[in-house]
Design a protein around this motif. Structure first.
Motif, PDB file in Angstrom:
ATOM      1  N   LEU A 159       0.859  -1.189   0.000  1.00 40.74           N
ATOM      2  CA  LEU A 159       0.000   0.000   0.000  1.00 40.74           C
ATOM      3  C   LEU A 159       0.891   1.233   0.000  1.00 40.74           C
ATOM      4  CD1 LEU A 159      -2.695  -1.219   2.564  1.00 40.74           C
ATOM      5  CD2 LEU A 159      -2.633  -1.511   0.075  1.00 40.74           C
ATOM      6  N   GLU A 160       1.518   1.448  -1.149  1.00 35.23           N
ATOM      7  CA  GLU A 160       2.500   2.506  -1.333  1.00 35.23           C
ATOM      8  C   GLU A 160       2.129   3.329  -2.564  1.00 35.23           C
ATOM      9  OE1 GLU A 160       4.896   3.081   0.759  1.00 35.23           O
ATOM     10  OE2 GLU A 160       4.890   1.236   1.957  1.00 35.23           O
ATOM     11  N   PRO A 161       2.599   4.593  -2.643  1.00 28.39           N
ATOM     12  CA  PRO A 161       2.228   5.460  -3.769  1.00 28.39           C
ATOM     13  C   PRO A 161       2.512   4.867  -5.144  1.00 28.39           C
ATOM     14  CG  PRO A 161       3.219   6.767  -2.034  1.00 28.39           C
ATOM     15  CD  PRO A 161       3.363   5.330  -1.610  1.00 28.39           C
ATOM     16  N   VAL A 162       3.646   4.171  -5.298  1.00 26.25           N
ATOM     17  CA  VAL A 162       4.003   3.632  -6.606  1.00 26.25           C
ATOM     18  C   VAL A 162       2.990   2.605  -7.107  1.00 26.25           C
ATOM     19  CG1 VAL A 162       5.449   1.759  -5.715  1.00 26.25           C
ATOM     20  CG2 VAL A 162       5.943   2.753  -7.958  1.00 26.25           C
ATOM     21  N   LYS A 163       2.306   1.947  -6.184  1.00 26.49           N
ATOM     22  CA  LYS A 163       1.282   0.958  -6.545  1.00 26.49           C
ATOM     23  C   LYS A 163      -0.073   1.614  -6.823  1.00 26.49           C
ATOM     24  CE  LYS A 163       3.947  -2.662  -5.657  1.00 26.49           C
ATOM     25  NZ  LYS A 163       4.331  -3.678  -6.653  1.00 26.49           N
ATOM     26  N   ASN A 164      -0.229   2.847  -6.401  1.00 26.19           N
ATOM     27  CA  ASN A 164      -1.447   3.648  -6.589  1.00 26.19           C
ATOM     28  C   ASN A 164      -2.742   2.906  -6.242  1.00 26.19           C
ATOM     29  OD1 ASN A 164      -3.155   5.758  -7.281  1.00 26.19           O
ATOM     30  ND2 ASN A 164      -1.998   6.262  -9.122  1.00 26.19           N
ATOM     31  N   PRO A 165      -2.837   2.360  -5.033  1.00 27.68           N
ATOM     32  CA  PRO A 165      -4.084   1.706  -4.634  1.00 27.68           C
ATOM     33  C   PRO A 165      -5.254   2.686  -4.527  1.00 27.68           C
ATOM     34  CG  PRO A 165      -2.611   1.916  -2.770  1.00 27.68           C
ATOM     35  CD  PRO A 165      -1.821   2.294  -3.966  1.00 27.68           C
ATOM     36  N   GLU A 166      -4.958   3.980  -4.350  1.00 28.07           N
ATOM     37  CA  GLU A 166      -6.025   4.980  -4.302  1.00 28.07           C
ATOM     38  C   GLU A 166      -6.780   5.018  -5.625  1.00 28.07           C
ATOM     39  OE1 GLU A 166      -6.543   9.823  -3.928  1.00 28.07           O
ATOM     40  OE2 GLU A 166      -4.874   8.865  -2.877  1.00 28.07           O
ATOM     41  N   ARG A 167      -6.057   4.829  -6.733  1.00 25.35           N
ATOM     42  CA  ARG A 167      -6.690   4.798  -8.060  1.00 25.35           C
ATOM     43  C   ARG A 167      -7.766   3.701  -8.106  1.00 25.35           C
ATOM     44  NH1 ARG A 167      -2.304   4.215 -11.903  1.00 25.35           N
ATOM     45  NH2 ARG A 167      -2.502   6.455 -12.310  1.00 25.35           N
ATOM     46  N   LEU A 168      -7.439   2.564  -7.541  1.00 24.51           N
ATOM     47  CA  LEU A 168      -8.372   1.436  -7.535  1.00 24.51           C
ATOM     48  C   LEU A 168      -9.588   1.732  -6.662  1.00 24.51           C
ATOM     49  CD1 LEU A 168      -9.227  -1.452  -8.127  1.00 24.51           C
ATOM     50  CD2 LEU A 168      -7.597  -2.231  -6.382  1.00 24.51           C
ATOM     51  N   ILE A 169      -9.347   2.283  -5.483  1.00 19.84           N
ATOM     52  CA  ILE A 169     -10.465   2.570  -4.573  1.00 19.84           C
ATOM     53  C   ILE A 169     -11.416   3.599  -5.174  1.00 19.84           C
ATOM     54  CG2 ILE A 169     -11.048   3.599  -2.334  1.00 19.84           C
ATOM     55  CD1 ILE A 169      -8.487   2.278  -1.230  1.00 19.84           C
ATOM     56  N   ARG A 170     -10.873   4.640  -5.762  1.00 20.81           N
ATOM     57  CA  ARG A 170     -11.735   5.672  -6.365  1.00 20.81           C
ATOM     58  C   ARG A 170     -12.515   5.110  -7.554  1.00 20.81           C
ATOM     59  NH1 ARG A 170     -11.276  10.461  -4.135  1.00 20.81           N
ATOM     60  NH2 ARG A 170      -9.380  11.054  -2.992  1.00 20.81           N
ATOM     61  N   ALA A 171     -11.898   4.232  -8.315  1.00 17.56           N
ATOM     62  CA  ALA A 171     -12.595   3.618  -9.445  1.00 17.56           C
ATOM     63  C   ALA A 171     -13.712   2.704  -8.977  1.00 17.56           C
ATOM     64  CB  ALA A 171     -11.602   2.834 -10.304  1.00 17.56           C
ATOM     65  N   TRP A 172     -13.573   2.184  -7.760  1.00 13.01           N
ATOM     66  CA  TRP A 172     -14.545   1.211  -7.244  1.00 13.01           C
ATOM     67  C   TRP A 172     -15.844   1.881  -6.790  1.00 13.01           C
ATOM     68  CZ3 TRP A 172     -12.835  -3.222  -8.833  1.00 13.01           C
ATOM     69  CH2 TRP A 172     -13.519  -4.382  -8.503  1.00 13.01           C
ATOM     70  N   LYS A 173     -15.922   3.200  -6.902  1.00  3.62           N
ATOM     71  CA  LYS A 173     -17.175   3.884  -6.585  1.00  3.62           C
ATOM     72  C   LYS A 173     -18.315   3.376  -7.457  1.00  3.62           C
ATOM     73  CE  LYS A 173     -15.537   8.060  -7.106  1.00  3.62           C
ATOM     74  NZ  LYS A 173     -15.496   9.553  -7.187  1.00  3.62           N
ATOM     75  N   GLN A 174     -17.951   2.803  -8.631  1.00  2.00           N
ATOM     76  CA  GLN A 174     -18.971   2.231  -9.516  1.00  2.00           C
ATOM     77  C   GLN A 174     -19.543   0.927  -8.964  1.00  2.00           C
ATOM     78  OE1 GLN A 174     -20.087   3.815 -12.253  1.00  2.00           O
ATOM     79  NE2 GLN A 174     -18.693   5.504 -11.722  1.00  2.00           N
ATOM     80  N   ASN A 175     -18.924   0.417  -7.897  1.00  2.00           N
ATOM     81  CA  ASN A 175     -19.379  -0.795  -7.204  1.00  2.00           C
ATOM     82  C   ASN A 175     -19.467  -1.994  -8.143  1.00  2.00           C
ATOM     83  OD1 ASN A 175     -20.357  -2.663  -5.411  1.00  2.00           O
ATOM     84  ND2 ASN A 175     -22.120  -1.450  -4.757  1.00  2.00           N
ATOM     85  N   TYR A 176     -18.297  -2.584  -8.392  1.00  2.00           N
ATOM     86  CA  TYR A 176     -18.211  -3.770  -9.242  1.00  2.00           C
ATOM     87  C   TYR A 176     -18.337  -5.062  -8.446  1.00  2.00           C
ATOM     88  CZ  TYR A 176     -16.476  -0.348 -12.586  1.00  2.00           C
ATOM     89  OH  TYR A 176     -16.358   0.753 -13.416  1.00  2.00           O
ATOM     90  N   GLY A 177     -18.659  -4.931  -7.166  1.00  2.00           N
ATOM     91  CA  GLY A 177     -18.742  -6.101  -6.304  1.00  2.00           C
ATOM     92  C   GLY A 177     -17.737  -5.973  -5.178  1.00  2.00           C
ATOM     93  N   LYS A 178     -17.535  -7.029  -4.430  1.00  2.00           N
ATOM     94  CA  LYS A 178     -16.615  -6.994  -3.302  1.00  2.00           C
ATOM     95  C   LYS A 178     -15.168  -6.932  -3.792  1.00  2.00           C
ATOM     96  CE  LYS A 178     -15.398  -9.276   1.038  1.00  2.00           C
ATOM     97  NZ  LYS A 178     -15.638 -10.428   1.943  1.00  2.00           N
TER      98      LYS A 178
END
Length: 322
Positions: A159-178
């Motif tokens: 969970l580091e900036p280079v992996k950009n997990p924030e990008r994934l969380i923000r994209a998940w606002k569309q709610n693709y499931g768990k």
């Protein structure tokens, strides 16, 4: 051969598992020593010597400890992993591995031979003293693997900036499931707060890092990689080995492994478009990556890749003895 691997690190993730698996495989036919921080000693199956390699790179204490260790072990090959430790070590039989993509590769250029995780990582290195070494799957770790009914989409990584997990969380606002995120790092608290702000606590779960990757992959619809930079992600190959499809940004050697339709540009908009494109189409995604599954299962195995490394060692030692 006497082979010495050296690294410095504060977390046990892809690079560290790479060294652990390679050193253990080599220990079956060679005399191996790994030098690294005390905290990782119990994670390694090969012979391990603890030195605080995380201390200041110009520390005279660190330099003396490493010098004395090398003098005591008398290795035929010294293999360093990562920029910091590569910069410190000086040896006539010095191999190094660039695990990601680096802007400053001066330290690696001083070594006799360089393994790179991808073509991108070796762009500034002469081909006669380098080779791409894709990551691998340690088959022994997945001997009892069985796919189960999928329950979630999966992220495995620091969970580091280079992996950009924030990008994934923000994209998940569309709610693709768990979504299950497995890992730890400096962004953990920030990401948990972001999940709360976006009201996704019932959809996204963060689980501590765990070496039992197979247990997570067994229940995954797909693996998702959201990184800005990568080398040759170990979890990419492990996922494909387990026939779990992958969606990813175009980082490291991803484009050399996955089909174009499974890859997004390294920006939020393209990544969101990729997730939306494959939403509800996991079976079709799996079908499109059948060739990837087969190639990893036949080519990207630890036993095969370790032989390539050993061969380069032997070629160098043969030339040096002439």
């Amino acid at each position: 051969m006497k082979i010495l691997h050296l690294f410095s690190s504060k977390v046990f993730a892809g690079l560290e598992r790479h060294i652990e698996e390679l050193s253990f495989e080599q220990s079956k036919s060679h005399e191996i020593t790994v030098i690294g921080p005390e905290r990782f000693k119990d994670s390694f199956r090969a012979n391990y010597t603890s030195i605080n390699t995380n201390q200041w790179r110009f520390s005279p204490i660190l330099w003396l400890q490493l010098r004395d260790a090398i003098a005591r072990i008398k290795p035929d090959v010294v293999h360093t992993h990562g920029q910091k430790i590569t910069n410190i070590i000086k040896s006539d039989s010095h191999f190094s591995t660039i695990h990601g993509t680096k802007k400053n590769i001066a330290a690696f250029k001083k070594t006799q031979f360089i393994f790179g995780a991808s073509k991108k990582s070796l762009e500034q290195i002469p081909p006669e003293k380098s080779m791409v070494l894709e990551n691998w799957v340690d088959e022994a770790r997945f001997s009892n693997f069985k796919k189960k009914t999928p329950e979630y989409f999966l992220y495995i990584g620091r969970l580091e900036p280079v992996k950009n997990p924030e990008r994934l969380i923000r994209a998940w606002k569309q709610n693709y499931g768990k979504l299950l995120m497995v890992g730890g790092g400096q962004l953990e608290n920030d990401l948990k707060n972001l999940i709360g702000e976006l009201r996704l606590t019932n959809v996204i779960e963060i689980h501590p890092e765990d070496n039992d990757v197979g247990s997570f992959l067994s229940k995954a619809h797909a693996l998702i990689i959201s990184s800005d930079r990568e080398g040759s992600p170990k979890v990419l190959y492990e996922s494909l080995y387990c026939k779990v499809p992958v969606l990813s940004t175009d980082c490291g050697n991803i484009a050399e492994v996955l089909p174009n339709e499974s890859i997004a540009e390294t920006n939020d908009k393209s990544f969101q478009h990729l997730l939306k494109k494959w939403s509800g189409k996991v079976n079709e995604l799996s079908s499109s990556q059948e060739r990837c599954f087969s190639e990893v299962q036949s080519k990207n195995l630890l036993s095969i890749q370790a032989k390539k490394v050993n061969k380069k060692y032997q070629e160098f030692l043969s030339m040096a003895s002439r």
